[in-house]
Design a protein around this motif. Structure first.
Motif, PDB file in Angstrom:
ATOM      1  N   LEU A   1       0.826  -1.211   0.000  1.00 13.47           N
ATOM      2  CA  LEU A   1       0.000   0.000   0.000  1.00 13.47           C
ATOM      3  C   LEU A   1       0.861   1.262   0.000  1.00 13.47           C
ATOM      4  N   ALA A   2       2.009   1.195   0.646  1.00 15.25           N
ATOM      5  CA  ALA A   2       2.885   2.359   0.768  1.00 15.25           C
ATOM      6  C   ALA A   2       3.847   2.507  -0.407  1.00 15.25           C
ATOM      7  N   ASP A   3       3.906   1.516  -1.292  1.00 20.56           N
ATOM      8  CA  ASP A   3       4.924   1.482  -2.336  1.00 20.56           C
ATOM      9  C   ASP A   3       4.500   2.185  -3.626  1.00 20.56           C
ATOM     10  N   ASP A   4       4.085   3.415  -3.519  1.00 16.99           N
ATOM     11  CA  ASP A   4       3.865   4.272  -4.685  1.00 16.99           C
ATOM     12  C   ASP A   4       3.751   5.710  -4.186  1.00 16.99           C
ATOM     13  N   PRO A   5       3.799   6.690  -5.060  1.00 19.28           N
ATOM     14  CA  PRO A   5       3.801   8.088  -4.603  1.00 19.28           C
ATOM     15  C   PRO A   5       2.586   8.464  -3.753  1.00 19.28           C
ATOM     16  N   LEU A   6       1.413   7.967  -4.083  1.00 22.70           N
ATOM     17  CA  LEU A   6       0.220   8.300  -3.291  1.00 22.70           C
ATOM     18  C   LEU A   6       0.248   7.577  -1.957  1.00 22.70           C
ATOM     19  N   GLY A   7       0.531   6.295  -1.978  1.00 25.66           N
ATOM     20  CA  GLY A   7       0.563   5.514  -0.752  1.00 25.66           C
ATOM     21  C   GLY A   7       1.644   5.972   0.207  1.00 25.66           C
TER      22      GLY A   7
ATOM     23  N   GLN B   1     -17.980  -2.328  -8.991  1.00 23.63           N
ATOM     24  CA  GLN B   1     -17.487  -0.972  -9.209  1.00 23.63           C
ATOM     25  C   GLN B   1     -16.182  -0.766  -8.459  1.00 23.63           C
ATOM     26  N   LEU B   2     -15.425   0.209  -8.917  1.00 19.69           N
ATOM     27  CA  LEU B   2     -14.186   0.573  -8.260  1.00 19.69           C
ATOM     28  C   LEU B   2     -13.887   2.025  -8.577  1.00 19.69           C
ATOM     29  N   THR B   3     -13.015   2.601  -7.776  1.00 19.84           N
ATOM     30  CA  THR B   3     -12.517   3.933  -8.072  1.00 19.84           C
ATOM     31  C   THR B   3     -11.006   3.850  -8.209  1.00 19.84           C
ATOM     32  N   SER B   4     -10.453   4.795  -8.926  1.00 15.73           N
ATOM     33  CA  SER B   4      -9.009   4.867  -9.102  1.00 15.73           C
ATOM     34  C   SER B   4      -8.638   6.344  -9.128  1.00 15.73           C
ATOM     35  N   ASP B   5      -7.600   6.700  -8.403  1.00 15.92           N
ATOM     36  CA  ASP B   5      -7.162   8.092  -8.359  1.00 15.92           C
ATOM     37  C   ASP B   5      -6.951   8.621  -9.781  1.00 15.92           C
ATOM     38  N   LYS B   6      -7.322   9.863 -10.005  1.00 16.85           N
ATOM     39  CA  LYS B   6      -7.211  10.454 -11.347  1.00 16.85           C
ATOM     40  C   LYS B   6      -5.794  10.418 -11.897  1.00 16.85           C
ATOM     41  N   THR B   7      -4.799  10.400 -11.029  1.00 13.86           N
ATOM     42  CA  THR B   7      -3.409  10.407 -11.496  1.00 13.86           C
ATOM     43  C   THR B   7      -2.924   9.037 -11.936  1.00 13.86           C
ATOM     44  N   ARG B   8      -3.665   7.989 -11.672  1.00 12.08           N
ATOM     45  CA  ARG B   8      -3.227   6.628 -11.996  1.00 12.08           C
ATOM     46  C   ARG B   8      -3.681   6.234 -13.413  1.00 12.08           C
ATOM     47  N   THR B   9      -3.162   6.913 -14.396  1.00 16.62           N
ATOM     48  CA  THR B   9      -3.615   6.692 -15.778  1.00 16.62           C
ATOM     49  C   THR B   9      -3.313   5.277 -16.276  1.00 16.62           C
ATOM     50  N   ASP B  10      -2.191   4.689 -15.854  1.00  8.94           N
ATOM     51  CA  ASP B  10      -1.908   3.303 -16.251  1.00  8.94           C
ATOM     52  C   ASP B  10      -2.965   2.364 -15.699  1.00  8.94           C
ATOM     53  N   ALA B  11      -3.380   2.597 -14.459  1.00  8.19           N
ATOM     54  CA  ALA B  11      -4.434   1.774 -13.851  1.00  8.19           C
ATOM     55  C   ALA B  11      -5.744   1.934 -14.602  1.00  8.19           C
ATOM     56  N   HIS B  12      -6.038   3.144 -15.052  1.00 10.92           N
ATOM     57  CA  HIS B  12      -7.290   3.365 -15.792  1.00 10.92           C
ATOM     58  C   HIS B  12      -7.291   2.532 -17.074  1.00 10.92           C
ATOM     59  N   ARG B  13      -6.190   2.539 -17.802  1.00 10.75           N
ATOM     60  CA  ARG B  13      -6.105   1.719 -19.026  1.00 10.75           C
ATOM     61  C   ARG B  13      -6.256   0.235 -18.690  1.00 10.75           C
ATOM     62  N   PHE B  14      -5.636  -0.193 -17.589  1.00  5.73           N
ATOM     63  CA  PHE B  14      -5.731  -1.587 -17.152  1.00  5.73           C
ATOM     64  C   PHE B  14      -7.188  -1.974 -16.905  1.00  5.73           C
ATOM     65  N   TYR B  15      -7.921  -1.172 -16.132  1.00 10.59           N
ATOM     66  CA  TYR B  15      -9.320  -1.489 -15.824  1.00 10.59           C
ATOM     67  C   TYR B  15     -10.192  -1.459 -17.074  1.00 10.59           C
TER      68      TYR B  15
END
Length: 150
Positions: free
Chosen positions: A21-27, A120-134
């Protein structure tokens, strides 16, 4: 990926889950792996609620992924039950391996098994790679989410 096990999280898994959970800029801004007390308290609440499914993906005895699936009964959509996927994390050296797809597929299958009509899920707006993945997995960005920090 036959060597992968997706199973309920145990108290022993908490350090590995918090580290992911802590291993990224937001976390890194919102998690505190140095004090696991609040995570253990939250884990006990999750474990006692049958609508909460906190799972880990384990490969060769090592926790390499996690997510939380929440089952939510409701009145809207003709009384449909829905699920919410939260806290999806993949260990840094496992990203791009297909593990994220397996975890989300597990969550969708479990949602069906639980009688859900919508995932359903949410993803932070800055996580563009995650958006493409979903989106590749069939999710659509159909709503705008709002949060209020308390």
């Amino acid at each position: 990926m036959e060597d992968l096990e997706i199973r309920p999280t145990t108290v022993e898994d908490i350090p590995a889950v918090v580290a992911m959970l802590a291993d990224d800029p937001l976390g890194a801004q919102r998690e505190s792996p140095d004090d696991l007390t609040p995570y253990r308290t939250a884990f006990e609440r999750l474990r006692s609620d049958p609508n909460q499914h906190l799972v880990v993906a384990v490969r060769a005895g090592r926790v390499v992924g996690t997510l939380q699936l929440t089952i939510v009964p409701g009145l809207s959509r003709r009384g449909a039950t829905r699920s919410i996927i939260e806290g999806v994390r993949i260990h840094g050296d496992e990203r791009g391996s297909g593990l994220g797809t397996q975890l989300i597929e597990w969550a969708v299958d479990e949602s069906r098994r639980q009688g859900c009509h919508l995932v359903q899920l949410t993803s932070d707006k800055t996580r563009t790679d995650a958006h493409r993945f979903y989106e590749r997995l069939g999710f659509s960005a159909s709503h705008t989410g709002f949060k209020l920090q308390l």
